[in-house]
Design a protein around this motif. Structure first.
Motif, PDB file in Angstrom:
ATOM      1  N   ASN A 272      17.786  58.579  48.392  1.00  0.00           N
ATOM      2  CA  ASN A 272      18.498  57.448  47.793  1.00  0.00           C
ATOM      3  C   ASN A 272      19.956  57.743  47.493  1.00  0.00           C
ATOM      4  O   ASN A 272      20.757  56.845  47.300  1.00  0.00           O
ATOM      5  CB  ASN A 272      17.776  56.995  46.530  1.00  0.00           C
ATOM      6  CG  ASN A 272      16.416  56.417  46.868  1.00  0.00           C
ATOM      7  OD1 ASN A 272      16.213  55.924  47.974  1.00  0.00           O
ATOM      8  ND2 ASN A 272      15.478  56.491  45.937  1.00  0.00           N
ATOM      9  N   GLU A 273      20.288  59.036  47.433  1.00  0.00           N
ATOM     10  CA  GLU A 273      21.685  59.424  47.246  1.00  0.00           C
ATOM     11  C   GLU A 273      22.344  59.790  48.573  1.00  0.00           C
ATOM     12  O   GLU A 273      23.497  60.199  48.615  1.00  0.00           O
ATOM     13  CB  GLU A 273      21.781  60.622  46.285  1.00  0.00           C
ATOM     14  CG  GLU A 273      21.389  60.294  44.850  1.00  0.00           C
ATOM     15  CD  GLU A 273      22.273  59.225  44.216  1.00  0.00           C
ATOM     16  OE1 GLU A 273      23.458  59.121  44.586  1.00  0.00           O
ATOM     17  OE2 GLU A 273      21.758  58.497  43.358  1.00  0.00           O
TER      18      GLU A 273
ATOM     19  N   LEU B  62      20.252  54.412  48.791  1.00  0.00           N
ATOM     20  CA  LEU B  62      19.478  53.198  48.491  1.00  0.00           C
ATOM     21  C   LEU B  62      20.335  52.007  48.062  1.00  0.00           C
ATOM     22  O   LEU B  62      20.110  50.885  48.499  1.00  0.00           O
ATOM     23  CB  LEU B  62      18.436  53.503  47.396  1.00  0.00           C
ATOM     24  CG  LEU B  62      17.536  52.330  47.000  1.00  0.00           C
ATOM     25  CD1 LEU B  62      16.624  51.929  48.154  1.00  0.00           C
ATOM     26  CD2 LEU B  62      16.701  52.680  45.773  1.00  0.00           C
ATOM     27  N   ILE B  63      21.309  52.253  47.206  1.00  0.00           N
ATOM     28  CA  ILE B  63      22.087  51.125  46.674  1.00  0.00           C
ATOM     29  C   ILE B  63      22.947  50.480  47.773  1.00  0.00           C
ATOM     30  O   ILE B  63      22.883  49.255  47.953  1.00  0.00           O
ATOM     31  CB  ILE B  63      22.899  51.549  45.422  1.00  0.00           C
ATOM     32  CG1 ILE B  63      21.932  52.042  44.314  1.00  0.00           C
ATOM     33  CG2 ILE B  63      23.765  50.405  44.903  1.00  0.00           C
ATOM     34  CD1 ILE B  63      20.804  51.079  43.920  1.00  0.00           C
TER      35      ILE B  63
ATOM     36  N   GLU C  33      17.600  61.754  38.428  1.00  0.00           N
ATOM     37  CA  GLU C  33      18.310  61.604  39.696  1.00  0.00           C
ATOM     38  C   GLU C  33      19.582  62.440  39.740  1.00  0.00           C
ATOM     39  O   GLU C  33      20.087  62.764  40.814  1.00  0.00           O
ATOM     40  CB  GLU C  33      18.646  60.115  39.873  1.00  0.00           C
ATOM     41  CG  GLU C  33      18.936  59.709  41.291  1.00  0.00           C
ATOM     42  CD  GLU C  33      18.763  58.202  41.476  1.00  0.00           C
ATOM     43  OE1 GLU C  33      17.804  57.632  40.935  1.00  0.00           O
ATOM     44  OE2 GLU C  33      19.595  57.608  42.171  1.00  0.00           O
ATOM     45  N   GLN C  34      20.078  62.809  38.543  1.00  0.00           N
ATOM     46  CA  GLN C  34      21.310  63.603  38.489  1.00  0.00           C
ATOM     47  C   GLN C  34      21.157  64.906  39.263  1.00  0.00           C
ATOM     48  O   GLN C  34      22.146  65.481  39.722  1.00  0.00           O
ATOM     49  CB  GLN C  34      21.671  63.932  37.034  1.00  0.00           C
ATOM     50  CG  GLN C  34      21.961  62.710  36.171  1.00  0.00           C
ATOM     51  CD  GLN C  34      20.725  62.249  35.418  1.00  0.00           C
ATOM     52  OE1 GLN C  34      19.633  62.156  35.994  1.00  0.00           O
ATOM     53  NE2 GLN C  34      20.875  61.943  34.155  1.00  0.00           N
TER      54      GLN C  34
ATOM     55  N   PHE D  62      12.634  64.335  46.451  1.00  0.00           N
ATOM     56  CA  PHE D  62      12.795  63.885  47.832  1.00  0.00           C
ATOM     57  C   PHE D  62      13.308  62.440  47.849  1.00  0.00           C
ATOM     58  O   PHE D  62      14.283  62.116  48.541  1.00  0.00           O
ATOM     59  CB  PHE D  62      11.460  63.979  48.582  1.00  0.00           C
ATOM     60  CG  PHE D  62      11.552  63.580  50.035  1.00  0.00           C
ATOM     61  CD1 PHE D  62      11.847  64.516  51.010  1.00  0.00           C
ATOM     62  CD2 PHE D  62      11.382  62.251  50.418  1.00  0.00           C
ATOM     63  CE1 PHE D  62      11.952  64.141  52.350  1.00  0.00           C
ATOM     64  CE2 PHE D  62      11.490  61.868  51.750  1.00  0.00           C
ATOM     65  CZ  PHE D  62      11.775  62.819  52.726  1.00  0.00           C
ATOM     66  N   ARG D  63      12.672  61.596  47.061  1.00  0.00           N
ATOM     67  CA  ARG D  63      13.078  60.184  46.998  1.00  0.00           C
ATOM     68  C   ARG D  63      14.513  60.062  46.505  1.00  0.00           C
ATOM     69  O   ARG D  63      15.324  59.318  47.056  1.00  0.00           O
ATOM     70  CB  ARG D  63      12.140  59.401  46.077  1.00  0.00           C
ATOM     71  CG  ARG D  63      10.680  59.391  46.504  1.00  0.00           C
ATOM     72  CD  ARG D  63       9.819  58.570  45.561  1.00  0.00           C
ATOM     73  NE  ARG D  63      10.093  57.150  45.704  1.00  0.00           N
ATOM     74  CZ  ARG D  63       9.378  56.310  46.448  1.00  0.00           C
ATOM     75  NH1 ARG D  63       8.319  56.750  47.087  1.00  0.00           N
ATOM     76  NH2 ARG D  63       9.704  55.046  46.531  1.00  0.00           N
ATOM     77  N   ASN D  64      14.812  60.791  45.420  1.00  0.00           N
ATOM     78  CA  ASN D  64      16.159  60.715  44.844  1.00  0.00           C
ATOM     79  C   ASN D  64      17.222  61.170  45.837  1.00  0.00           C
ATOM     80  O   ASN D  64      18.311  60.591  45.908  1.00  0.00           O
ATOM     81  CB  ASN D  64      16.239  61.549  43.567  1.00  0.00           C
ATOM     82  CG  ASN D  64      15.560  60.861  42.388  1.00  0.00           C
ATOM     83  OD1 ASN D  64      15.417  59.637  42.384  1.00  0.00           O
ATOM     84  ND2 ASN D  64      15.139  61.630  41.408  1.00  0.00           N
TER      85      ASN D  64
ATOM     86  N   LYS E 129      21.204  44.889  52.797  1.00  0.00           N
ATOM     87  CA  LYS E 129      20.026  44.076  53.052  1.00  0.00           C
ATOM     88  C   LYS E 129      20.142  42.699  52.389  1.00  0.00           C
ATOM     89  O   LYS E 129      19.845  41.676  52.990  1.00  0.00           O
ATOM     90  CB  LYS E 129      18.792  44.814  52.500  1.00  0.00           C
ATOM     91  CG  LYS E 129      17.601  44.787  53.430  1.00  0.00           C
ATOM     92  CD  LYS E 129      16.501  45.716  52.947  1.00  0.00           C
ATOM     93  CE  LYS E 129      15.460  44.983  52.154  1.00  0.00           C
ATOM     94  NZ  LYS E 129      14.375  45.851  51.685  1.00  0.00           N
ATOM     95  N   LEU E 130      20.608  42.709  51.137  1.00  0.00           N
ATOM     96  CA  LEU E 130      20.721  41.448  50.399  1.00  0.00           C
ATOM     97  C   LEU E 130      21.792  40.557  51.018  1.00  0.00           C
ATOM     98  O   LEU E 130      21.672  39.341  51.052  1.00  0.00           O
ATOM     99  CB  LEU E 130      21.021  41.720  48.915  1.00  0.00           C
ATOM    100  CG  LEU E 130      19.879  42.383  48.140  1.00  0.00           C
ATOM    101  CD1 LEU E 130      20.325  42.786  46.744  1.00  0.00           C
ATOM    102  CD2 LEU E 130      18.661  41.459  48.047  1.00  0.00           C
TER     103      LEU E 130
ATOM    104  N   ASN F 273      12.015  54.319  58.049  1.00  0.00           N
ATOM    105  CA  ASN F 273      12.593  53.537  56.935  1.00  0.00           C
ATOM    106  C   ASN F 273      13.452  54.417  56.032  1.00  0.00           C
ATOM    107  O   ASN F 273      14.439  53.977  55.459  1.00  0.00           O
ATOM    108  CB  ASN F 273      11.483  52.832  56.133  1.00  0.00           C
ATOM    109  CG  ASN F 273      10.828  53.741  55.136  1.00  0.00           C
ATOM    110  OD1 ASN F 273      10.495  54.886  55.473  1.00  0.00           O
ATOM    111  ND2 ASN F 273      10.638  53.275  53.921  1.00  0.00           N
ATOM    112  N   VAL F 274      13.066  55.696  55.940  1.00  0.00           N
ATOM    113  CA  VAL F 274      13.836  56.653  55.141  1.00  0.00           C
ATOM    114  C   VAL F 274      15.171  56.930  55.847  1.00  0.00           C
ATOM    115  O   VAL F 274      16.239  56.990  55.231  1.00  0.00           O
ATOM    116  CB  VAL F 274      13.020  57.955  54.952  1.00  0.00           C
ATOM    117  CG1 VAL F 274      13.867  59.059  54.358  1.00  0.00           C
ATOM    118  CG2 VAL F 274      11.798  57.690  54.076  1.00  0.00           C
TER     119      VAL F 274
ATOM    120  N   LEU G 222      20.568  48.588  49.972  1.00  0.00           N
ATOM    121  CA  LEU G 222      20.087  47.348  49.360  1.00  0.00           C
ATOM    122  C   LEU G 222      21.157  46.260  49.403  1.00  0.00           C
ATOM    123  O   LEU G 222      20.872  45.099  49.699  1.00  0.00           O
ATOM    124  CB  LEU G 222      19.712  47.665  47.903  1.00  0.00           C
ATOM    125  CG  LEU G 222      18.728  46.738  47.224  1.00  0.00           C
ATOM    126  CD1 LEU G 222      17.438  46.661  48.016  1.00  0.00           C
ATOM    127  CD2 LEU G 222      18.441  47.262  45.822  1.00  0.00           C
ATOM    128  N   LYS G 223      22.400  46.669  49.139  1.00  0.00           N
ATOM    129  CA  LYS G 223      23.511  45.703  49.179  1.00  0.00           C
ATOM    130  C   LYS G 223      23.601  45.080  50.565  1.00  0.00           C
ATOM    131  O   LYS G 223      23.774  43.874  50.712  1.00  0.00           O
ATOM    132  CB  LYS G 223      24.828  46.410  48.852  1.00  0.00           C
ATOM    133  CG  LYS G 223      25.061  46.625  47.382  1.00  0.00           C
ATOM    134  CD  LYS G 223      26.462  47.185  47.197  1.00  0.00           C
ATOM    135  CE  LYS G 223      26.671  47.727  45.818  1.00  0.00           C
ATOM    136  NZ  LYS G 223      27.902  48.480  45.681  1.00  0.00           N
TER     137      LYS G 223
END
Lengths: 421, 164
Positions: free
Chosen positions: B97-98, B152-153, B68-69, B92-94, B159-160, B142-143, B156-157
């Protein structure tokens, strides 16, 4: 309309029909992580969740820099071990098991029909057992620790239909390189590859693992092999849990189909600095090498080491070449000792290392110096991959690696076999 | 909307030339990662890149490792977007997510030149460069949601927190 393996495997997870391009949220059966677990644990904690949702679905294998080469690596491993204890993670494999992709299969986690995600790009390897196995990133692994789920796109599928038999001196790795040369490093981008045909059914599991592993270099999301009696026999004493074989429908729709006849293959070499810069060995032979690398998660299984040992038996490697051997796991290492393979390799002048990723990611144990050339059985030859951007990496089969180590230059294993007759 | 100078590269720019493997377990602080961005491809990049600059590359950008770096170091270098005909799946995902915008389009990379100043309008889905306007398709919903939350993080925070 019939469904491909990937469509059926994902449909089963979400309990409804799915179509390529659709995004689904799934709970993977397993999440594989390795030395990067400490970084993932750190990200996981930043989310604000204290306990891993499903600790029994986490599989952790230390393999990337083992044993620790520096204090920093040691600290990294220590943080992983502490996380494992703190979270009650049962499936932890310390530095005495081997490379994660081999260990994962040996320990029976690679199960047919399972959805397996891993924070390593070669997670594809488990497709050899009929799993849908794909690489993801570290943040995603942290998110799975927190929630147990992740989004995936339903991939289009590509069929690779293979018939015929390997001519002497050519191996499954040559097929992988030939496909890469034909379709390019993006030839299967986002796709699920299904390897099929009589020749693939005859292929040992070890070589199916290599092809599934190399599907990552083609850009694929996963590389699938239909489980057969060999798969089921292998799983009989090791499967970590129940599984269901999922096979593609006869009338499944494929985005494309590739056809190969093994009997026309020759040994191939991927030249620097791209995995798809593939040429027949006859066009590259004579190139001076300084290092040869046999093993890794790609070609470090018993039959790979045996193929090399047969060529090296009774001969000495070239005095200007160092041959490094990385068995894929300690189980493989022990089997290779038992069969006398290790002895033959050492007798020829090889340096046998402990199982691990070693120089394959350029971190330690055999990195290159500027101007040096390595003939390797690993999966990548990117610039700087073995730690030095002025080094060059060529990829080939274990036979090509062994023949080259003997010659001191890239060599055609068929010539060696012909000379021996 | 971002405006920046183009750094143009070829096909198959892999994760090892973006963030060398030898740093995977030695450069662990995010704040240090930008210093090594594209080190083995273009040593000038990390020294000269400015916030909002745009990478325009060939096909299969980010192929190779899952590290991911590779996405983090480009994001923290200030890269405003990467435009390419295709991206490697995990990269692409990484990047999503960043919170690093990726634009998948075939035409624009063929025309846009190195060092050119270009503009990207994410809302309209338009790139202004090479004296032309190029459209690009939107990311899946969703992306887009993950991107809009900053990665992503943070997503997620949020969402939670909403679920609590």
């Amino acid at each position: 309309m019939g469904k491909t393996f990937a469509e059926k495997a994902l449909a089963k997870k979400v309990h409804k029909e799915v179509i390529p391009g659709e995004i689904v949220v799934v709970e993977p059966e397993w999440l594989l992580t390795h030395d990067n677990t400490s970084a993932i644990a750190k990200t996981f904690k930043s989310i604000g969740v204290s306990k891993v949702r499903y600790p029994d679905r986490a599989v952790i294998v230390l393999d990337h820099c083992v044993p620790a080469a520096t204090e920093q690596y040691a600290q990294n491993h220590k943080a992983v071990r502490e996380f494992v204890k703190e979270q009650g993670i049962r499936h932890f494999f310390d530095i005495n098991y081997g490379v994660c992709h081999q260990v994962f299969c040996e320990e029976g986690f690679a199960l047919p029909g399972a959805v397996i995600l891993g924070s390593d790009s070669h997670t594809n390897t488990y497709g050899a057992f009929g799993a849908l196995a794909a690489g993801i990133g570290r943040s995603e692994a942290a998110a799975i620790y927190a929630t147990g789920e992740m989004w995936l796109m339903v991939p289009e599928s590509m069929k690779v239909d293979v018939r015929g038999r390997f001519p002497q001196g050519t191996h499954a790795k040559d097929l992988a390189l030939r496909i890469l040369g034909d379709i390019g490093a993006d030839g299967a981008l986002y796709k699920s590859m299904e390897f099929t045909g009589e020749a693939m059914k005859a292929l040992p599991l070890s070589q199916r693992m290599m092809l599934a592993n190399m599907s990552a270099e083609m850009g694929a999301k996963n590389g699938f092999f239909a489980p057969d009696e060999h798969t089921l026999a292998y799983l009989k004493e090791r499967a970590k849990g129940p599984y269901e074989v999922i096979l593609p429908d006869e009338d499944a729709r494929y985005e494309s189909t590739l056809e190969y006849d093994l009997s026309v293959l020759v040994p191939y070499v991927a030249c620097p600095h791209s995995v798809d810069n593939v040429k027949p060995v006859t066009e590259v032979q004579g190139k001076t090498i300084h290092q040869a690398l046999l093993g890794t998660c790609t070609n470090g299984r018993l039959d790979d080491l045996s193929v090399a040992a047969e060529l090296l038996k009774g001969r000495r490697i070239h005095p200007d070449v160092r041959l490094l051997v990385f068995p894929a796991s300690w189980k493989v290492y022990r089997e290779a000792i038992h069969h006398g393979v290790i002895d033959t390799l050492i007798e020829s002048g090889a340096v046998v290392m402990n199982p691990g990723c070693g120089p394959c990611l350029g971190a330690h144990e055999g990195v290159l110096a500027p101007g040096e050339v390595c003939m390797s059985s690993a999966n990548r030859n990117f610039k700087g991959r073995m730690g030095c951007k002025e080094g060059e990496i060529y990829l080939g089969s274990p036979a090509t690696v062994a023949a080259s180590a003997l010659a001191g230059k890239i060599a055609d294993p068929r010539e060696l076999l012909a000379a021996a007759r | 909307m971002i405006k920046g100078k183009v750094w143009k590269y070829g096909d198959n720019v892999n994760t090892d030339v973006i963030f060398p493997g030898k740093y995977t377990y030695t450069v662990t602080e995010r704040s240090e990662m930008a210093r090594y961005a594209l080190e083995d491809l273009d040593p000038r990049f990390a020294k000269e890149v400015k916030a909002g600059d745009i990478i325009v590359a060939g096909k299969n950008f980010g192929c190779g490792s899952s590290r991911e770096q590779a996405a983090i170091c480009l994001k923290l270098s200030g890269v405003g977007a990467i435009i390419a005909p295709s991206f490697s799946r995990i990269f692409f995902r990484n990047a999503v997510n960043e919170g690093l915008p990726l634009i998948t389009t075939k035409e624009a990379p063929q025309h846009i030149a190195d060092k050119e100043e270009i503009e990207v309008d994410f809302e309209k889905g338009e790139i202004h460069g090479a004296g032309k306007t190029f459209g690009f398709p939107p990311l899946p919903a969703n992306v887009m949601e993950i991107m809009n939350d900053g990665g992503l993080i943070p997503h997620l925070k949020k969402k939670l927190k909403d679920q609590a």
